[in-house]
Design an enzyme around this catalytic site. Structure first.
Site, short mmCIF file in Angstrom:
data_model
loop_
_atom_site.label_atom_id
_atom_site.label_comp_id
_atom_site.label_asym_id
_atom_site.label_seq_id
_atom_site.Cartn_x
_atom_site.Cartn_y
_atom_site.Cartn_z
N CYS B 397 89.03 96.21 -34.40
CA CYS B 397 89.59 95.27 -33.44
C CYS B 397 89.53 95.80 -32.01
O CYS B 397 89.19 95.06 -31.08
CB CYS B 397 91.01 94.90 -33.82
SG CYS B 397 92.09 96.33 -33.94
N HIS B 441 96.86 96.21 -33.90
CA HIS B 441 95.79 95.30 -33.56
C HIS B 441 95.58 95.33 -32.04
O HIS B 441 96.46 95.75 -31.30
CB HIS B 441 96.15 93.88 -34.03
CG HIS B 441 95.02 92.92 -33.98
ND1 HIS B 441 93.84 93.14 -34.66
CD2 HIS B 441 94.87 91.71 -33.36
CE1 HIS B 441 93.01 92.13 -34.45
NE2 HIS B 441 93.62 91.24 -33.65
N ASP B 457 91.09 86.22 -29.45
CA ASP B 457 90.99 87.37 -30.36
C ASP B 457 89.59 87.45 -30.91
O ASP B 457 89.23 86.70 -31.82
CB ASP B 457 92.00 87.23 -31.51
CG ASP B 457 92.05 88.49 -32.34
OD1 ASP B 457 91.23 89.40 -32.09
OD2 ASP B 457 92.92 88.56 -33.24
#
Lengths: 322, 647
Positions: B397, B441, B457
């Site tokens: 991520c 994250h 995202d």
């Protein structure tokens, strides 16, 4: 004193004849020793519990008469030894004598070979002689020249001593005192009985006129019956609590020994037997406790008195089992 | 000798409570001294010479000073106490010395309680208290059997438990008292204020709890469960950092989505961030600042578990244009780094008609470019974004957030990296979400004119599954084998969840039981305006009540040592007869009491004698087990029937 109406634990194995005989013994003794029924009962309990008795008192209150009467009324063979400072162990136990005819040593038995030995003024003998007597008392046998001679059955020692006579006496040490199951003090009679004594003259002269109420076999049978008197766990708890109490007290030099504990229970059994019960009650223990323990307990502070008051204090301090 | 063994056991227990906190040499020295003392036993009563002991003591003080640079504080104090108390063993001869050793064991227990209060340690503490009490019993009363000593100590602790409860609930918990000892500064895993490629990856293997969140009403859907943490602005082409940290004016926001109210139980992190659902709308605490980039930043690092209520809205709209300073901060790019990415950004910019289209195009590039979501991608060079986008094509991520923000900035759009946590495991037993370090994250935020900061995202494009499932579901390989075992089995998971729920309750209600909780309890008990004085009164009343309880307990002990139906009935008989005769003295036997009663009431003599005869037979007579129960019943009935009223 015992309540005759509480009959629950009435003995079943005490033969009716025996209980009648006991009543007879007690009455007989009470006609000789006036006004001392409790002490008389204690003496009898001590004998039936197979213990030895120490009678301690000033002269002239009937110590010797009591022992004498006990022997006579129970129908036992008896001997009397007057202890003096030059008395030797052999004078009590016996001595081996060379017999010319058979070319052998023969043991000539001393006065201890009897059923009831009256040891008068035991504290006047030397410690060596005292210990010879006390050893025989404990072991119920005599050893001489490598041979062991058992003493007769029953064997009972009633020793007297005068606590106030100090000069030339050897007070019994604690270890020796412990061998006497009970110590009984007679004390002066009360006014009524003293008057009767003064009027009646020498009580011992009455003895030959009395018939023995028991004999050696009956005494042995009763001693066995005493051992059969039931002691409940609750009562053992109570005795242990009493003994533990003497060990906790800071004002006593020593607590009671296990031997004293055994003696306490045997004496209580005998007391219950005399009352015609087949099991021991706390009251029986309380009745014999002063006689059993006071000569074994000594206060640290002698000025606070001897063990006499202690017994009462202990009884009051320990709750009976419920 | 037995006393020595017990005091050594009590002290060793205390040392073991600290074995993972004090330096290794300290506990090793203590345990070695205990072993030596036990082996030499009675013979070493004299012990080492005074000079040797003194030298050893000075050496230990020096060692602690070298390690901690102080003798003050919990860590240094414990490290000093452990070997110093063991040194006392060298001169432990009398029972009094042994009591001192047990005292040291108890002191170590108190230190352990100050240090850590986890539920899992509570049984250990209890065990140590029990051991110490039993040791005290053995040392004080020589010849006590181990079992008796343990029973005695256990009973003492049970009797003391109400007092402990009273102290716990009512003893005023004033802030800043002596027990509020500051904690050590050892590192914990968690998010930090910088992010390098692969920087978050190390967290994914950690099963530690970051925080627990309980929603007042309905929780947000999984794709909205973004927990906001540090916001990163500065990028040198390789590492993202928080940036200047200069005070900026915070934009007022308009709520555009749903508002959620929830409470968070945050675990210690040694950092200043408090986490909240993206985007928090107000600060939960006066000491916590809601920054211009919507972080919750506390004045102090979080060293203790902390609970707070928070308010968030999942979609916000900016009412004002972006300030010049902010725009400058979130547009900066390190010159000369990641040239190919900037080239790509320029071409995307030219193709796209609008900002929204630019964002879509960039996401489309990531979707179709053959990118892989991976926990251990190949390492990248100093042009980390170029390496990711054009050579390795595999990342986590953090990589994708970094690449996306770089693309946006390259294309002229203000953008920033937000780190935090995504998702969380629902605990059905406790009714809360548990967010672990493995849920860490990173995502991006871009400024769109008219909408303000908008969450994008990129990981959701590369690995859409990540939104709905935790890392550990996606990458079972990331877990250690025990974790995999726990994760695989349904009932183990459930067990783990129950444990976590209990633990959470413990932390919330026992460890964090503060003065406020006490006052709250008082007001629930009906006190109008509770303050510390009322606590004092309640405390005093509680202690008096406890003393009364103890007095009653010991009094009952004295009166009725046995709970025996026969004894009970006999006591009732005695009470009954005490109405007509002097009460039975405790040393008075049944026969003599019967005589006393009969003297008073000759009319009752027969009945009284009969009933006492029954009792003496049952209590002192030979046992008759077959009929005993029935006989006791009859005795009880006879007692009940006995009437003592005057004729």
């Amino acid at each position: 004193m015992p309540n005759p109406a509480v009959t629950a634990l009435a003995g079943t194995d005490t033969a009716a004849g025996d209980s009648a005989a006991i009543a007879c013994v007690l009455t007989g003794l009470e006609t000789i020793i006036l006004g001392k029924p409790d002490q008389i009962r204690l003496c009898l309990a001590c004998l039936l519990a197979r213990g030895h008795l120490l009678i301690e008192d000033v002269p002239g209150v009937g110590k010797t008469t009591l022992a004498h009467a006990l022997a006579h009324v129970l129908g036992l063979a008896w001997q009397r030894v007057q202890f003096t400072s030059d008395l030797l162990p052999a004078d009590i136990v016996g001595v081996s004598i060379f017999d010319r005819a058979s070319q052998q040593f023969h043991f000539r038995r001393g006065p201890i070979f009897t059923q009831l030995l009256l040891a008068d003024e035991v504290n006047r003998a030397s410690p060596r002689t005292q210990s010879a007597l006390l050893e025989a008392m404990e072991e119920r046998q005599v050893s001489a020249d490598g041979t062991t001679y058992p003493l007769p059955e029953p064997f009972f020692v009633a020793a007297t001593q005068n606590p106030h006579e100090q000069l030339g006496t050897f007070a019994l040490p604690e270890s020796q005192l412990d061998r006497f199951l009970m110590r009984v003090t007679l004390g002066y009679p009360d006014a009524v009985h003293e008057r009767e004594l003064l009027r009646g003259g020498e009580r011992r002269e009455l003895l030959p006129g009395m018939t023995p109420a028991l004999d050696a076999t009956a005494v042995l049978r009763m001693q066995r019956a005493v051992r059969g008197v039931y002691v409940a766990d609750a009562l053992l708890d109570y005795c242990q609590a009493l003994i533990a109490r003497t060990r906790e007290r800071a004002d006593l030099k020593l607590g009671l020994s296990p031997r004293a504990g055994q003696g306490l229970i045997r004496a209580a059994q005998a007391w219950a037997y005399l009352a015609g019960r087949s099991a021991v009650l706390p009251e029986d223990v309380q009745a014999v406790l002063p006689a059993v323990v006071t000569h074994r307990l000594e206060r640290r502070d002698a000025a606070a008195g001897d063990g006499a008051g202690v017994a009462t204090e202990i009884i009051r301090a320990v709750p009976v089992p419920v | 000798m037995r006393g020595l063994a017990w005091c050594c056991a009590a002290f060793t227990g205390g040392v073991l409570l600290h074995v993972d906190r004090v330096p290794l040499w300290a506990s090793a020295a203590a345990l070695a001294l205990v072993a030596w003392r036990l082996l030499t036993g009675r013979s070493s009563g004299r012990g080492a010479p005074l000079a040797a002991r003194a030298a050893l003591a000075l050496l230990l003080v020096a060692a602690v000073l070298t390690r901690f640079h102080t003798l003050n504080g919990l860590a240094a104090g414990t490290a000093l106490l452990v070997p110093m108390a063991a040194l006392k063993l060298l001169e432990t001869r009398t029972p009094r010395d042994q009591l001192v050793m047990v005292g040291a064991g108890l002191f170590l227990l108190v230190a352990a309680c100050l240090d850590r209060q986890g539920l899992v340690r509570a049984p250990l503490y209890l065990l140590q208290a029990w051991l110490c009490c039993a040791a005290l019993a053995v040392i004080t009363a020589r010849g006590l059997a181990a079992r008796t000593a343990l029973t005695l100590a256990g009973r003492a602790l049970v009797l003391a438990a109400p007092l402990a409860l009273i102290l716990f609930v009512f003893f005023p918990r004033l802030a800043g008292a002596f027990w509020a000892i500051p904690h050590g500064e050892e590192a914990l895993t968690g998010l930090s204020d910088s992010m390098s490629p692969g920087g978050i990856t190390h967290l994914t293997s950690s099963y530690d709890t970051a925080f627990r969140a309980r929603f007042a009403l309905v929780p947000p859907p999984p794709e909205e469960r973004y927990w906001r943490g540090p916001v990163l602005h500065d990028f040198d082409g390789y590492t993202w950092r928080r940036g200047g940290g200069f005070a900026q004016w915070r934009q007022p926001l308009e709520a555009a989505g749903k508002t959620y109210r929830y409470s968070i139980a945050l675990e210690p992190s040694r950092h200043r961030w408090w986490f909240a659902l993206d985007t928090p709308t107000q600060s939960p605490d006066a000491k916590v600042q809601l920054t211009y980039d919507y972080e919750l930043l506390a004045a102090e690092p979080v060293n203790q578990p902390v609970n707070y209520e928070a308010l968030s809205n999942t979609h916000m709209r900016a009412a004002w244009p972006l300030s010049a300073a902010e725009r400058r901060e979130d547009m900066q790019l390190h010159p000369g780094r990641n040239p190919r990415t900037l080239e790509l950004a320029q071409s995307l910019r030219q193709q796209a008609g609008s900002e929204a289209a630019l964002v879509r195009a960039a996401l489309e590039f990531l979707r179709t470019g053959g990118f892989v979501y991976s926990l251990d991608p190949q390492p990248t060079g100093s042009d980390s974004v170029d390496d990711l986008l054009f050579s390795t094509r595999a990342g986590f991520c953090g990589h994708y957030a970094s690449a996306f923000v770089t693309l946006m900035r390259g294309a002229g759009l203000p953008a920033r990296v937000v780190t935090g946590y995504l998702g969380g495991e629902w605990n059905p037993i406790g009714g809360y979400f548990i967010v672990r370090q493995s849920d860490a994250h990173a995502w991006a935020e871009v400024w769109l004119e008219g909408r303000g900061w908008t969450r994008v995202d990129p990981t959701a494009v590369v690995a859409p599954e990540r939104l709905r499932r935790g890392i550990l579901d996606l990458f079972p390989g990331a877990m250690s084998s025990p974790q995999r075992l726990l994760h695989g089995s349904a009932w183990l998971t459930r067990l783990l969840q129950s444990w976590d729920a209990t633990n959470n309750w413990w932390n919330g209600h026992v460890v964090k039981f503060t003065l406020d909780s006490q006052l709250d309890l008082l007001s629930r008990l009906g006190v109008r305006s509770p303050d510390v004085r009322y606590l004092g009164w309640a405390f005093a009343a509680g202690v008096l009540g406890w003393l009364a309880l103890i007095a009653w307990h010991s009094g009952r002990d004295l009166k009725a040592p046995r709970r025996d139906p026969l004894a009970g009935a006999y006591m009732r008989l005695c009470r009954k007869l005490a109405r007509i005769a002097p009460a039975r003295a405790s040393h008075q036997g049944p026969m003599s009491f019967a005589n006393t009663v009969s003297e008073r009431r000759p009319d009752l003599k027969e009945r009284v004698d009969a009933i006492f005869a029954r009792y003496t037979q049952l209590r002192f007579g030979p046992p008759a087990p077959a009929t005993r129960t029935r006989d006791i019943q009859e005795f009880r009935r006879a007692v009940a029937r006995l009437s003592v009223r005057s004729p």
